[in-house]
Design a protein around this motif. Structure first.
Motif, PDB file in Angstrom:
ATOM      1  N   ASP A   1       0.813  -1.215   0.000  1.00 20.87           N
ATOM      2  CA  ASP A   1       0.000   0.000   0.000  1.00 20.87           C
ATOM      3  C   ASP A   1       0.849   1.269   0.000  1.00 20.87           C
ATOM      4  OD1 ASP A   1      -2.226  -1.613   0.096  1.00 20.87           O
ATOM      5  OD2 ASP A   1      -2.408  -1.524   2.298  1.00 20.87           O
ATOM      6  N   GLY A   2       2.170   1.084   0.096  1.00 19.24           N
ATOM      7  CA  GLY A   2       3.047   2.243   0.113  1.00 19.24           C
ATOM      8  C   GLY A   2       3.071   2.974   1.427  1.00 19.24           C
ATOM      9  N   VAL A   3       2.691   2.299   2.507  1.00 21.26           N
ATOM     10  CA  VAL A   3       2.662   2.914   3.835  1.00 21.26           C
ATOM     11  C   VAL A   3       3.983   2.622   4.556  1.00 21.26           C
ATOM     12  CG1 VAL A   3       1.488   3.011   6.058  1.00 21.26           C
ATOM     13  CG2 VAL A   3       0.159   2.694   3.947  1.00 21.26           C
ATOM     14  N   GLU A   4       4.602   3.652   5.096  1.00 20.95           N
ATOM     15  CA  GLU A   4       5.856   3.475   5.838  1.00 20.95           C
ATOM     16  C   GLU A   4       5.552   2.948   7.240  1.00 20.95           C
ATOM     17  OE1 GLU A   4       9.947   3.523   5.887  1.00 20.95           O
ATOM     18  OE2 GLU A   4       8.626   4.098   4.241  1.00 20.95           O
ATOM     19  N   PRO A   5       6.139   1.807   7.683  1.00 26.63           N
ATOM     20  CA  PRO A   5       5.868   1.263   9.019  1.00 26.63           C
ATOM     21  C   PRO A   5       6.354   2.229  10.088  1.00 26.63           C
ATOM     22  CG  PRO A   5       7.700   0.116   8.006  1.00 26.63           C
ATOM     23  CD  PRO A   5       7.110   0.976   6.931  1.00 26.63           C
ATOM     24  N   GLU A   6       5.586   2.296  11.162  1.00 26.06           N
ATOM     25  CA  GLU A   6       5.913   3.230  12.231  1.00 26.06           C
ATOM     26  C   GLU A   6       6.789   2.609  13.317  1.00 26.06           C
ATOM     27  OE1 GLU A   6       2.290   4.767  13.733  1.00 26.06           O
ATOM     28  OE2 GLU A   6       1.745   5.823  11.871  1.00 26.06           O
ATOM     29  N   THR A   7       6.627   1.304  13.588  1.00 25.69           N
ATOM     30  CA  THR A   7       7.364   0.662  14.686  1.00 25.69           C
ATOM     31  C   THR A   7       8.056  -0.596  14.188  1.00 25.69           C
ATOM     32  OG1 THR A   7       5.410  -0.621  15.323  1.00 25.69           O
ATOM     33  CG2 THR A   7       5.737   1.512  16.404  1.00 25.69           C
ATOM     34  N   ALA A   8       9.072  -0.984  14.936  1.00 26.63           N
ATOM     35  CA  ALA A   8       9.756  -2.238  14.615  1.00 26.63           C
ATOM     36  C   ALA A   8       8.859  -3.424  14.932  1.00 26.63           C
ATOM     37  CB  ALA A   8      11.058  -2.341  15.420  1.00 26.63           C
ATOM     38  N   LEU A   9       9.156  -4.539  14.294  1.00 23.49           N
ATOM     39  CA  LEU A   9       8.363  -5.742  14.541  1.00 23.49           C
ATOM     40  C   LEU A   9       8.628  -6.283  15.944  1.00 23.49           C
ATOM     41  CD1 LEU A   9       8.775  -7.637  11.155  1.00 23.49           C
ATOM     42  CD2 LEU A   9       6.721  -6.518  12.002  1.00 23.49           C
ATOM     43  N   PRO A  10       7.582  -6.801  16.608  1.00 25.35           N
ATOM     44  CA  PRO A  10       7.807  -7.438  17.925  1.00 25.35           C
ATOM     45  C   PRO A  10       8.616  -8.717  17.761  1.00 25.35           C
ATOM     46  CG  PRO A  10       5.589  -7.883  17.141  1.00 25.35           C
ATOM     47  CD  PRO A  10       6.167  -6.900  16.155  1.00 25.35           C
ATOM     48  N   ARG A  11       9.380  -9.068  18.815  1.00 24.21           N
ATOM     49  CA  ARG A  11      10.191 -10.293  18.766  1.00 24.21           C
ATOM     50  C   ARG A  11       9.869 -11.170  19.962  1.00 24.21           C
ATOM     51  NH1 ARG A  11      16.120  -8.195  17.119  1.00 24.21           N
ATOM     52  NH2 ARG A  11      16.461  -8.561  19.327  1.00 24.21           N
ATOM     53  N   PRO A  12       9.502 -12.433  19.719  1.00 21.11           N
ATOM     54  CA  PRO A  12       9.259 -13.351  20.839  1.00 21.11           C
ATOM     55  C   PRO A  12      10.568 -13.670  21.561  1.00 21.11           C
ATOM     56  CG  PRO A  12       9.127 -14.517  18.745  1.00 21.11           C
ATOM     57  CD  PRO A  12       9.246 -13.060  18.404  1.00 21.11           C
ATOM     58  N   ASP A  13      10.433 -14.209  22.780  1.00 19.70           N
ATOM     59  CA  ASP A  13      11.621 -14.495  23.603  1.00 19.70           C
ATOM     60  C   ASP A  13      12.571 -15.463  22.906  1.00 19.70           C
ATOM     61  OD1 ASP A  13      10.640 -12.821  25.532  1.00 19.70           O
ATOM     62  OD2 ASP A  13       9.769 -14.429  26.767  1.00 19.70           O
ATOM     63  N   ALA A  14      12.007 -16.479  22.245  1.00 19.62           N
ATOM     64  CA  ALA A  14      12.872 -17.461  21.589  1.00 19.62           C
ATOM     65  C   ALA A  14      13.705 -16.813  20.499  1.00 19.62           C
ATOM     66  CB  ALA A  14      12.029 -18.593  21.001  1.00 19.62           C
TER      67      ALA A  14
ATOM     68  N   ASP B   1      14.625 -13.646  20.504  1.00 20.70           N
ATOM     69  CA  ASP B   1      15.631 -12.855  21.219  1.00 20.70           C
ATOM     70  C   ASP B   1      16.804 -13.726  21.655  1.00 20.70           C
ATOM     71  OD1 ASP B   1      14.766 -10.249  21.109  1.00 20.70           O
ATOM     72  OD2 ASP B   1      13.436 -10.447  22.829  1.00 20.70           O
ATOM     73  N   ALA B   2      16.481 -14.961  22.071  1.00 17.03           N
ATOM     74  CA  ALA B   2      17.542 -15.878  22.475  1.00 17.03           C
ATOM     75  C   ALA B   2      18.449 -16.217  21.294  1.00 17.03           C
ATOM     76  CB  ALA B   2      16.935 -17.151  23.058  1.00 17.03           C
ATOM     77  N   LEU B   3      17.868 -16.483  20.124  1.00  9.13           N
ATOM     78  CA  LEU B   3      18.673 -16.742  18.931  1.00  9.13           C
ATOM     79  C   LEU B   3      19.534 -15.540  18.582  1.00  9.13           C
ATOM     80  CD1 LEU B   3      16.207 -18.629  16.528  1.00  9.13           C
ATOM     81  CD2 LEU B   3      18.080 -19.601  17.858  1.00  9.13           C
ATOM     82  N   ALA B   4      18.934 -14.356  18.664  1.00 17.64           N
ATOM     83  CA  ALA B   4      19.683 -13.138  18.350  1.00 17.64           C
ATOM     84  C   ALA B   4      20.878 -12.974  19.273  1.00 17.64           C
ATOM     85  CB  ALA B   4      18.762 -11.923  18.443  1.00 17.64           C
ATOM     86  N   SER B   5      20.688 -13.351  20.551  1.00 19.83           N
ATOM     87  CA  SER B   5      21.755 -13.186  21.525  1.00 19.83           C
ATOM     88  C   SER B   5      22.902 -14.158  21.289  1.00 19.83           C
ATOM     89  CB  SER B   5      21.189 -13.360  22.933  1.00 19.83           C
ATOM     90  OG  SER B   5      22.218 -13.325  23.899  1.00 19.83           O
ATOM     91  N   VAL B   6      22.592 -15.426  21.090  1.00 16.79           N
ATOM     92  CA  VAL B   6      23.656 -16.437  21.012  1.00 16.79           C
ATOM     93  C   VAL B   6      24.327 -16.475  19.642  1.00 16.79           C
ATOM     94  CG1 VAL B   6      22.633 -17.868  22.805  1.00 16.79           C
ATOM     95  CG2 VAL B   6      22.025 -18.284  20.421  1.00 16.79           C
ATOM     96  N   PHE B   7      23.617 -16.103  18.585  1.00 13.92           N
ATOM     97  CA  PHE B   7      24.205 -16.151  17.245  1.00 13.92           C
ATOM     98  C   PHE B   7      24.566 -14.771  16.707  1.00 13.92           C
ATOM     99  CE2 PHE B   7      21.609 -20.137  17.211  1.00 13.92           C
ATOM    100  CZ  PHE B   7      22.682 -21.015  17.166  1.00 13.92           C
TER     101      PHE B   7
END
Length: 629
Positions: free
Chosen positions: A25-38, A40-46
């Motif tokens: 639709d050509g709409v600019e997103p206002e916020t970042a996507l939510p991230r589940p805990d799992a 976040d854990a992947l993001a932390s260790v890798f």
């Protein structure tokens, strides 16, 4: 959608699909996507960036929501109904090209799979199945590792010295060699004991332990690299440590195992019977300690606490006889509890200990089930008295060494050693069998001519295997053909002479320290060096039997139920042969009589004697067979 819903994987997926619709639709997103805990854990260790996390969410959406296909096609403006890097670069937060490279976390750790044949940016992206299940909260061992790895159970309890070894491994992972901080080497004892110690170390660090045989490490570099990456990923996700068991790999397999070790940067224990040479650091080296008498006593008492009718004296005898690791003692107790009839529980426990202890020796020697008794021996009284004294030394060693304190004053040379000297067939092996039966032990015959190797150092290695295996059950070891190793100590002219003397010294040292009974046999006592003879506690000469003794042997060798006619032991004793040949002649004569359907008679013995003498390269003299037929 509430914040709580968005924090779950399905909620995050729906938010991402909304982002795709906004892009169309050509709409600019206002916020970042939510991230589940799992996630976040992947993001932390890798070490995943926000963009790489959203790539994972996009790939997860393709698996979890049927609407993803149409939205991917609409967002990409093409017929591609699946996630691609080009779609991710166009629609997700803070895109960066480096996420596409093979060394990026997404591809290095195989979090996503890329169909490279269709192009780097337009090829289909798939989330790895193991990673998708992790995000959904269903952890398990990657199916590609099934069959290679096995879960190592954590023991319920370990003796204090084993606990100390486990603590050293755990400490080594945290504070060890800077070149190998997450590695440790565990050597000695048996594979199950090493596994138990490593599992206890892993549990102390809140890790699971998985075990793998070094022989299963691929020799192909690409396959080995894939295995190393998959395991490192698993070690982080579970989390877990690895026990790599090295037995006797060939050169190529050993090189593959070394390369695998170098490529893994997660907690690892290298397990082997003996230290293996390496030019690379393997971290803290921990040797499995020997359990002292108090630890052995507590081990047996705890294992047999629920076994009825096994007294403290029975436990004392078991501890004096066997030196078994905890898992073997538990197995012996379980066997006793299953099979004990009540009155014979101690006997069942003893046999269970023998069964467990003999496994390591069956491959190294010839086991004889002792059946002969003292009545089967025909020897002069002086030799019989010495044999009974040897039995007393073995049977009462716990009382004398530990209760009476002789082990603290003497310390060295507490093993019971004996030399049986005499010609072939004079009863040396039979005497060992009688003693083994009297002591309730296994008799293992080790042929020293097979143990001795022409290669420097190999004889010592073979002897070490024999004694290490025998220590578990204190079996009676009979080293046959000692002349193959012993002899007059040679003048040291080259390295082989020096090592030959070292091998003899090593054998005597292990015999003196052996907790059971070790016997050497020789046909040439005079050829033995007197310096070595002084280190043997008992020397028993087995003389050639006199005529009256040969008659006794003839009477014992023919069973009472055998049909005989006019057999005269006194006439048979005229044959000047030792007991071994007497047994051969009696057995051969019995077969001849059975074949004719007749009673066993002197003529059958005469024919059998001719055959035996041919084997001995001798001729029957008229005086030996006078009045036979």
């Amino acid at each position: 959608m509430t914040e709580e819903d968005a924090a779950t994987l399905p909620g995050a997926v729906r938010a991402l699909l909304d982002r795709l619709d906004q892009h169309v639709d050509g709409v600019e997103p206002e916020t970042a996507l939510p991230r589940p805990d799992a996630l976040d854990a992947l993001a932390s260790v890798f070490g995943l960036s926000a963009f790489e996390c959203e790539v994972l969410l996009l790939c997860a959406a393709a698996e979890l929501d049927a609407a993803t296909a149409g939205r991917c096609a609409a967002a990409s403006g093409s017929s591609r109904t699946y996630p691609t890097f080009s779609l991710a670069l166009a629609t997700l937060t803070d895109p960066h090209w480096s996420a596409l490279t093979p060394v990026s976390p997404l591809r290095r750790w195989r979090l996503v799979e890329l169909d490279e044949e269709a192009g780097l940016t337009t090829g289909r992206l798939r989330i790895d199945e193991r990673i998708l299940h992790f995000l959904l909260g269903a952890p398990y061992l990657d199916v590609r590792l099934h069959g290679l790895l096995r879960r190592a159970p954590v023991p319920k309890a370990l003796p204090p010295s084993y606990e100390e070894a486990a603590d050293r491994i755990a400490t080594g992972w945290a504070e060890g060699d800077p070149d190998a901080p997450l590695r440790a080497e565990l050597v000695g004892s048996d594979a199950r004991t090493r596994s138990d110690i490593a599992a206890a170390a892993a549990a102390a660090c809140d890790l699971n332990l998985y075990a793998m045989d070094a022989g299963d490490v691929p020799t192909d570099p690409a396959e080995r690299d894939l295995l190393a990456r998959l395991w490192q990923r698993e070690a982080v996700l579970l989390p877990a440590a690895l026990l790599l068991e090295i037995d006797e790999p060939g050169r190529e397999q050993a090189a593959a195992a070394e390369a695998f070790l170098e490529s893994t940067a997660v907690p690892l224990v290298l397990s082997s019977q003996e230290p293996r040479p390496s030019s690379r650091s393997r971290g803290e080296r921990v040797t499995v300690p020997s359990l002292n008498n108090d630890e052995q006593l507590q081990l047996w008492q705890r294992a047999f606490a629920d076994v009825p009718d096994v007294s403290d004296a029975d436990i004392g005898n078991l501890v004096a006889q066997f030196s078994l690791p905890p898992h073997v003692v538990s197995a012996a107790a379980a066997a006793a509890q299953r099979d004990a009839s009540g009155a014979n529980a101690a006997g069942v426990a003893w046999r269970a200990g023998l069964d467990e202890a003999r496994m390591g020796l069956d491959e190294l020697g010839r086991r004889i089930e002792p059946a002969a008794g003292w009545g089967d021996l025909v020897l002069p009284d002086r030799q019989l008295r010495v044999l009974r004294e040897i039995v007393a030394h073995v049977r009462q060693r716990a009382t004398v060494h530990h209760e009476w304190g002789f082990s603290s004053t003497l310390r060295n040379g507490l093993g019971v050693t004996a030399l049986f000297a005499g010609g072939s067939g004079t009863g040396k092996t039979l005497a060992a069998e009688v003693m083994a039966r009297e002591l309730g032990l296994d008799l293992f015959i080790i042929d020293l001519s097979q143990v001795v190797s022409k290669y420097i150092g190999e004889t010592e290695k073979n002897l070490r295997k024999v004694f290490d295996a025998a220590e578990r059950g204190g079996a009676l070891l009979l080293f046959d053909e000692a002349d193959a190793l012993f002899g007059k100590r040679s003048e040291v002219k080259d390295s082989h002479d020096r090592y030959a003397n070292l091998e003899v010294s090593y054998l005597l040292m292990r015999m003196e320290a052996y907790r059971g009974l070790a016997i050497l046999t020789t046909n040439m006592k005079k050829a033995l060096d007197t310096a070595f003879m002084r280190r043997i506690r008992f020397v028993v000469d087995f003389p050639f039997p006199a005529e009256s003794e040969r008659a006794d042997i003839w009477r014992k060798v023919v069973p009472e139920q055998a049909p005989v006619k006019d057999l005269e032991p006194e006439l048979l004793a005229q044959l000047t042969v030792a007991g071994g040949s007497i047994r051969n002649i009696a057995l051969s004569g019995a077969f001849l009589a059975a074949e004719e359907g007749e009673h066993l008679q002197m003529r059958h013995m005469l024919a059998a004697a001719h055959t035996e003498y041919l084997k001995l390269e001798r001729s029957l003299t008229p005086s030996e067979v006078q009045k036979w037929v």
